[in-house]
Design a protein around this motif. Structure first.
Motif, PDB file in Angstrom:
ATOM      1  N   ARG A 149      43.373 -11.967   2.213  1.00  0.00           N
ATOM      2  CA  ARG A 149      44.357 -10.885   2.170  1.00  0.00           C
ATOM      3  C   ARG A 149      45.671 -11.322   1.524  1.00  0.00           C
ATOM      4  O   ARG A 149      46.702 -10.670   1.706  1.00  0.00           O
ATOM      5  CB  ARG A 149      44.641 -10.410   3.595  1.00  0.00           C
ATOM      6  CG  ARG A 149      43.516  -9.571   4.196  1.00  0.00           C
ATOM      7  CD  ARG A 149      43.919  -9.034   5.543  1.00  0.00           C
ATOM      8  NE  ARG A 149      43.320  -7.740   5.791  1.00  0.00           N
ATOM      9  CZ  ARG A 149      43.645  -6.948   6.803  1.00  0.00           C
ATOM     10  NH1 ARG A 149      44.573  -7.327   7.657  1.00  0.00           N
ATOM     11  NH2 ARG A 149      43.059  -5.784   6.958  1.00  0.00           N
ATOM     12  N   LYS A 153      47.431  -7.065   2.222  1.00  0.00           N
ATOM     13  CA  LYS A 153      47.303  -7.234   3.670  1.00  0.00           C
ATOM     14  C   LYS A 153      46.462  -6.136   4.312  1.00  0.00           C
ATOM     15  O   LYS A 153      46.135  -6.213   5.496  1.00  0.00           O
ATOM     16  CB  LYS A 153      48.692  -7.276   4.324  1.00  0.00           C
ATOM     17  CG  LYS A 153      49.496  -8.531   3.979  1.00  0.00           C
ATOM     18  CD  LYS A 153      48.808  -9.776   4.501  1.00  0.00           C
ATOM     19  CE  LYS A 153      49.637 -11.026   4.294  1.00  0.00           C
ATOM     20  NZ  LYS A 153      49.741 -11.443   2.900  1.00  0.00           N
ATOM     21  N   GLY A 206      48.293  -9.580   8.359  1.00  0.00           N
ATOM     22  CA  GLY A 206      48.406  -8.142   8.276  1.00  0.00           C
ATOM     23  C   GLY A 206      48.347  -7.504   9.650  1.00  0.00           C
ATOM     24  O   GLY A 206      47.768  -8.062  10.585  1.00  0.00           O
TER      25      GLY A 206
END
Length: 230
Positions: A149, A153, A206
């Motif tokens: 990621r 994210k 994230g």
């Protein structure tokens, strides 16, 4: 470890707690063995991460700062369901350089197979698994998702299946001064209840993945019985 504005989950936690205690923090990056030697000599005040160490003169170990989670990953569409590390034998597997030294005898057997591959660049492991180049990837869970990621994210993580076959490992920090270690431990317990603590994980994983992490009980893990960490 990331030599940038931010330095990775474990180091960011250590820095944040020390700053709450009123200390300024500067970094030196070196190998773990050298770091331990420099700590005992008093040339550095703190080193992290350290694993499964006991207190010694000039090296006082903190409470756990983060739980490393070595994980076996596969693509969900593959339908693979290994029950032990030995089940990875004869399947294509990608991991980081030196992995056999961490994951016990069963993993060493797997590493002798023709379809086993190690990479020095951990950032490429998630992408190669995503593209179907390998059936399995083995990497710390946080590192895997951080790189997957890195530029997005919100990237979908449900394409992966996590196979919890390797025991999690608590990481701590080591202090040259015992009093500072004790102060750190007390403040760490308060910090782990703060919003800033959650934000450190969110920075790398994230928000969506963070909510999954915080709601997953550790008791779900059932390691292979014969695993030992050196």
């Amino acid at each position: 470890m990331i030599n940038d504005i931010h330095h990775g989950i474990d180091l960011d936690i250590v820095e944040a707690v020390l700053r709450r205690l009123g200390h300024d923090v500067s970094y030196e990056f070196m190998g773990l063995k050298r770091a331990h030697r420099e700590l005992k000599l008093g040339r550095v005040d703190v080193t992290a991460p350290v694993f499964m160490q006991a207190d010694g003169e000039g090296s006082y170990i903190s409470d756990s700062i983060v739980l490393y989670q070595p994980m076996v990953f596969s693509l969900k569409v593959s339908g693979l369901k290994p029950e032990t590390i030995s089940d990875l034998q004869d399947h294509s597997l990608l991991t980081f350089q030196g992995a056999p030294g961490y994951f016990g005898e069963s993993f060493k057997q797997v590493a002798r197979g023709d379809s086993y591959q190690e990479l020095t660049d951990m950032g490429a492991i998630a992408e190669l698994l995503t593209k179907g180049r390998y059936e399995y990837a083995v990497l710390d869970k946080y590192i895997f998702y951080y790189y997957y990621r890195l530029n997005d994210k919100q990237r979908d993580v449900t394409i992966f299946t996590e196979h919890k076959l390797i025991p999690p490992v608590p990481a701590s920090s080591a202090f040259h001064d015992e009093k500072l270690r004790d102060e750190f431990n007390r403040e760490l317990q308060l910090f782990m209840k703060s919003q800033e603590y959650k934000q450190i994980f969110e920075r790398y994983l994230g928000s969506a993945l963070l909510s999954i992490e915080l709601s997953t009980p550790e008791s779900e893990f059932e390691p292979e019985a014969d695993f030992r960490f050196n």
